[in-house]
Design a protein around this motif. Structure first.
Motif, PDB file in Angstrom:
ATOM      1  N   LYS A  26       2.663   2.984   1.672  1.00  0.00           N
ATOM      2  CA  LYS A  26       3.508   3.804   2.544  1.00  0.00           C
ATOM      3  C   LYS A  26       4.672   4.422   1.779  1.00  0.00           C
ATOM      4  N   ASN A  27       5.116   3.742   0.744  1.00  0.00           N
ATOM      5  CA  ASN A  27       6.221   4.262  -0.069  1.00  0.00           C
ATOM      6  C   ASN A  27       5.758   5.296  -1.100  1.00  0.00           C
ATOM      7  N   GLY A  28       4.476   5.622  -1.060  1.00  0.00           N
ATOM      8  CA  GLY A  28       3.959   6.658  -1.949  1.00  0.00           C
ATOM      9  C   GLY A  28       3.628   6.189  -3.346  1.00  0.00           C
ATOM     10  N   GLN A  29       3.618   4.874  -3.569  1.00  0.00           N
ATOM     11  CA  GLN A  29       3.279   4.350  -4.882  1.00  0.00           C
ATOM     12  C   GLN A  29       1.765   4.294  -5.063  1.00  0.00           C
ATOM     13  N   ASP A  30       1.325   4.541  -6.253  1.00  0.00           N
ATOM     14  CA  ASP A  30      -0.110   4.490  -6.541  1.00  0.00           C
ATOM     15  C   ASP A  30      -0.600   3.050  -6.536  1.00  0.00           C
ATOM     16  N   LEU A  31      -1.741   2.826  -5.913  1.00  0.00           N
ATOM     17  CA  LEU A  31      -2.341   1.503  -5.905  1.00  0.00           C
ATOM     18  C   LEU A  31      -3.364   1.398  -7.020  1.00  0.00           C
ATOM     19  N   THR A  32      -3.458   0.218  -7.592  1.00  0.00           N
ATOM     20  CA  THR A  32      -4.507  -0.030  -8.576  1.00  0.00           C
ATOM     21  C   THR A  32      -5.851  -0.114  -7.847  1.00  0.00           C
ATOM     22  N   LYS A  33      -6.921  -0.073  -8.596  1.00  0.00           N
ATOM     23  CA  LYS A  33      -8.245  -0.189  -7.987  1.00  0.00           C
ATOM     24  C   LYS A  33      -8.375  -1.508  -7.230  1.00  0.00           C
ATOM     25  N   THR A  34      -7.854  -2.588  -7.825  1.00  0.00           N
ATOM     26  CA  THR A  34      -7.910  -3.902  -7.172  1.00  0.00           C
ATOM     27  C   THR A  34      -7.125  -3.893  -5.880  1.00  0.00           C
ATOM     28  N   GLU A  35      -5.941  -3.280  -5.874  1.00  0.00           N
ATOM     29  CA  GLU A  35      -5.129  -3.222  -4.661  1.00  0.00           C
ATOM     30  C   GLU A  35      -5.800  -2.390  -3.581  1.00  0.00           C
ATOM     31  N   ARG A  36      -6.466  -1.313  -3.973  1.00  0.00           N
ATOM     32  CA  ARG A  36      -7.182  -0.498  -2.980  1.00  0.00           C
ATOM     33  C   ARG A  36      -8.310  -1.304  -2.344  1.00  0.00           C
ATOM     34  N   GLU A  37      -8.992  -2.088  -3.158  1.00  0.00           N
ATOM     35  CA  GLU A  37     -10.064  -2.933  -2.630  1.00  0.00           C
ATOM     36  C   GLU A  37      -9.505  -4.011  -1.704  1.00  0.00           C
ATOM     37  N   GLN A  38      -8.365  -4.584  -2.103  1.00  0.00           N
ATOM     38  CA  GLN A  38      -7.742  -5.607  -1.269  1.00  0.00           C
ATOM     39  C   GLN A  38      -7.257  -5.023   0.056  1.00  0.00           C
ATOM     40  N   LEU A  39      -6.682  -3.821   0.014  1.00  0.00           N
ATOM     41  CA  LEU A  39      -6.215  -3.184   1.241  1.00  0.00           C
ATOM     42  C   LEU A  39      -7.395  -2.879   2.167  1.00  0.00           C
TER      43      LEU A  39
END
Length: 593
Positions: free
Chosen positions: A471-484
Motif C-alpha cells: 500500500k505504501n508503494g514499495q516493491d515486493l520481492t517475488k517471495t513476498e508477492r507469493e506470500q501475499l
C-alpha cells in the motif's frame, strides 16, 4: 410536547480523539477508519485480528479497501475508506462512486478476470449469495468528514448496482442492501451511544388513556399505549438519536427490507384502529418517569430522556410517514428506568432481538472460564474476559493487553489442528459442547492460551507487514508477492497457525504427546510471547506456498488441509539442520509442563 436537546460541540469531536487513541500509528493507515466503523457498528472487539483478515492489499484492490464477511451473522461489509488530514466540508464524492467499481469487480466480473488479490473475496461473497448465507450486504463509504448530498446520491447509485448484481447471482435473493455514507455524524452518534444509552435528554410529555406500574428489585416500569402522533413527533425531532441504546439496528424503510417497515407503514396509514393488535409496540429506557391524573380522567406521562431499546423499526416506520398518523393509531409502549448500569445493559441486550447475545456469553459462568480468568491474573500485561463480551464502550477503548474470547477460541482451535472450524465455525466453538470441550478443558491453561494466541497474532502481523509495504508503494520481492497471494485466501492465517503448531516437534527436536502442555511460562506476557514467535517464524514463512493445496476455490477446505499440513511438517523437518540455531533458541524459551 418534546423539547429538543442541545448537542455539545465537544462531544462531536470526542469520537475523533477516540479514533486517534485507538489507531494512532497503526499499520492499517487510513483504512483503520473502516475498522473503527466496523467495531462501533457491530460491537466487535479484536479489530486488529479482523483487520489482518479484512484489509485488502493495495495496488489492484479495485477500490475495495475493506472486505469483511461473517456467514454466521449473515453479513458482508464492503468499504471504501477516506481519511481527511484537515477539515473539509465534505468527503470527495468520486470516492463514493468508486464503490460501483468495487461492487462490479466483486459481484459481476467473470471470476477469472478478477485480480488475484481480490479473487478470494469475490468468490466467497458470490458463493455466500448463491447459498443464501447472507442476510445483509453493507456497502460503506467511511470517512471523517460531514455527510453531503452529493455523496448520498452516489451511494444510492451504488445500491442499485449492487441490487442488480445480486439478483443476477440469485434471482430471488432476500438480501438487504444497506449502502450508506458512514461519516462524522454517524461516528458521533455511535460514539455517544457507547458512553450513554440515552442521548435524547429532553423533558417529554404525552397523554395516555390508561396504564399500570411494575416495580422490580432495582428497576421500575410503566406499561401503556401512546398515540402514534407522539412517536411521529419524537422521530421527527430526534431521528436516529432515539435509538442510541440500539443505534445499530434501525435499518430504514425500504421495500426491500423484507417488507417489514413498509408493512408497518401500510397498517399505520390504512388500518390505524388495528395497529395495537398487529404490532408488538416499543420498549424504551428513560431516566425517570412520573404519572399525573388529569381532569379528563386521562393520564399525563412526564419523562426525562428516552431511548428506544426495542421497536426501532416500528418507531422509524411511523416517524417517516408522509404526515402524522390518525388519532386512532395507538402504540403499545413500555417505559423502564433504573440506575443500575449493569441492568441497563442487560435490558438492552435481552429486549433487542438484533443485538444478539454473544455465543461466548453462555460460557462466561463456566468453571473452566472462571479458572482461566484467575490464572490470567498471574500473567503480566494480559487481560482475559473468560467468554464475556464487552459492551460497546469496550469496542472503542485501546486495550492492547486484551485477549478477546472469540479470537482465543479460534487460536486454540487452529493450534490444535482444526483451522477450518476456527475459520468457519467460530461461534460453535463456544456453543457446541463437543467442540468447546475439545479446546477448553482441564488441561487448558492461561499460559498455553498465551502461547497459541501469540502465534496467531504473529502470523496476522506478517500479513499486515506485506500489505502495508504494498500500500505504501514499495516493491515486493517475488517471495513476498507469493506470500501475499497466499494470505489473501480465506482462512490462510488460521491454516498457517495450524501448520506451524503441527511442526513444533521438528522445531523443538523432541516428542510432544500433548500440545496443551506447551507454553512460555506464566511470567511471559502476550507481547513477549509474540516476540519469541517472531524470532522463529521467518524460515517457516518462506515455506508457505507448500500449503497452497489446502484451498478449494481460494478457501480453506478440511480434506485438503489435512493433506497439506503433514506435507508442510515434512518440509520443516528437512530444513531443521540449516536453521538449527534459530530452532534451538526458540526451544530454550518453550516449557512443557
Amino acid at each position: 410536547m418534546v423539547k429538543k436537546a442541545k448537542k455539545s460541540t465537544e462531544d462531536s469531536l470526542a469520537w475523533e480523539d477516540a479514533y486517534r487513541t485507538r489507531f494512532g500509528g497503526s499499520k492499517f493507515g487510513s483504512d483503520a477508519i473502516g475498522l473503527f466503523a466496523l467495531g462501533l457498528q457491530f460491537n466487535l472487539e479484536d479489530l486488529e485480528a479482523i483487520g489482518a483478515e479484512s484489509i485488502t492489499g493495495g495496488g489492484n484492490d479495485k477500490k475495495c479497501d475493506l472486505f469483511y464477511i461473517d456467514k454466521e451473522e449473515g453479513r458482508c461489509v464492503i468499504a471504501q475508506c477516506y481519511l481527511a488530514l484537515s477539515k473539509k466540508p465534505a468527503a470527495p464524492a468520486n470516492k463514493a462512486s468508486d464503490l460501483n467499481t468495487a461492487i462490479t469487480w466483486l459481484l459481476s466480473t467473470p471470476i477469472n478476470s478478477v485480480p488475484e488479490e481480490l479473487r478470494p473475496n469475490a468468490a466467497d461473497v458470490r458463493q455466500a449469495i448463491r447459498d443464501d448465507e447472507l442476510q445483509e450486504l453493507c456497502i460503506w463509504y467511511v470517512h471523517n468528514c460531514p455527510e453531503s448530498k452529493n455523496v448520498a446520491n452516489e451511494i444510492t447509485a451504488v445500491e442499485h448496482t449492487a441490487n442488480a448484481a445480486i439478483h443476477k447471482l440469485r434471482s430471488n435473493s432476500p438480501i438487504r442492501i444497506l449502502a450508506r455514507e458512514f461519516g462524522a455524524k454517524h461516528f458521533d452518534r455511535l460514539y455517544r451511544a457507547s458512553g450513554s444509552p440515552i442521548l435524547v435528554n429532553s423533558d417529554i410529555k404525552t397523554t395516555v388513556p390508561t396504564g399500570y406500574a411494575i416495580n422490580g428489585e432495582d428497576w421500575k416500569a410503566y406499561q401503556t399505549f401512546v398515540p402514534g402522533s407522539f412517536i411521529y413527533e419524537l422521530f421527527d425531532k430526534h431521528g436516529a438519536d432515539l435509538f442510541s441504546a440500539n443505534v445499530r439496528d434501525y435499518l430504514g424503510s425500504r421495500e426491500t427490507d423484507v417488507n417489514i417497515n413498509s408493512g408497518i407503514k401500510e397498517t399505520a396509514t390504512n388500518s390505524p384502529e388495528n395497529f395495537w393488535v398487529y404490532n408488538n409496540g416499543v420498549t424504551a429506557l428513560v431516566n425517570r418517569l412520573s404519572v399525573r391524573k388529569l381532569a379528563s380522567e386521562k393520564l399525563q406521562l412526564k419523562m426525562q430522556g428516552i431511548s428506544i431499546v426495542n421497536g426501532a423499526q416500528t418507531t422509524g416506520a411511523i416517524g417517516s410517514l408522509a404526515k402524522a398518523p390518525k388519532k386512532q393509531l395507538m402504540v403499545p409502549s413500555r417505559f423502564i428506568w433504573t440506575t443500575n448500569k449493569a441492568r441497563v445493559q442487560d435490558i438492552i441486550r435481552y429486549n433487542n432481538s438484533q443485538n444478539k447475545i454473544s455465543a461466548s456469553d453462555f460460557r462466561s459462568t463456566d468453571g473452566i472460564q472462571k479458572r482461566l480468568k484467575e490464572e490470567f491474573q498471574k500473567i503480566p500485561d494480559a487481560e482475559y474476559e473468560g467468554g464475556r463480551r464487552g459492551g460497546t464502550s469496550d469496542t472503542i477503548k485501546r486495550r492492547p493487553n486484551l485477549l478477546p474470547s472469540y479470537t482465543v477460541g479460534q487460536a486454540l482451535a487452529a493450534f490444535h489442528g482444526d483451522p477450518v472450524i476456527a475459520y468457519n465455525r467460530k461461534s460453535e466453538i463456544w456453543v457446541t459442547d463437543s467442540i468447546y470441550s475439545s479446546y477448553f478443558k482441564e488441561e487448558t491453561t492461561a499460559r498455553h492460551i498465551v502461547f497459541a494466541f501469540a502465534l496467531y497474532k504473529t502470523i496476522g502481523n506478517k500479513k499486515l507487514e506485506i500489505v502495508t509495504k504494498q500500500k505504501n508503494g514499495q516493491d515486493l520481492t517475488k517471495t513476498e508477492r507469493e506470500q501475499l497471494a497466499f494470505f489473501e485466501r480465506k482462512g490462510s492465517i488460521l491454516l498457517t497457525c495450524a501448520a506451524f503448531a503441527d511442526c513444533l516437534e521438528a522445531v523443538l527436536d523432541r516428542p510432544i504427546p500433548n500440545k496443551f502442555r506447551l507454553s512460555f511460562g506464566e511470567k511471559t506476557s502476550p507481547q513477549k510471547a509474540d516476540a519469541h514467535w517472531t524470532d522463529l517464524c521467518p524460515p517457516l514463512f518462506s515455506l508457505l506456498t507448500t500449503l497452497n493445496t489446502a484451498f478449494v476455490a481460494n478457501r480453506i477446505a478440511t480434506d485438503q488441509a489435512k493433506k497439506a499440513i503433514p506435507q508442510f511438517r515434512n518440509v520443516v523437518q528437512a530444513i531443521a539442520g540449516p536453521n538449527k540455531q534459530i530452532f534451538e533458541t526458540f526451544a530454550s524459551k518453550v516449557k512443557v509442563d
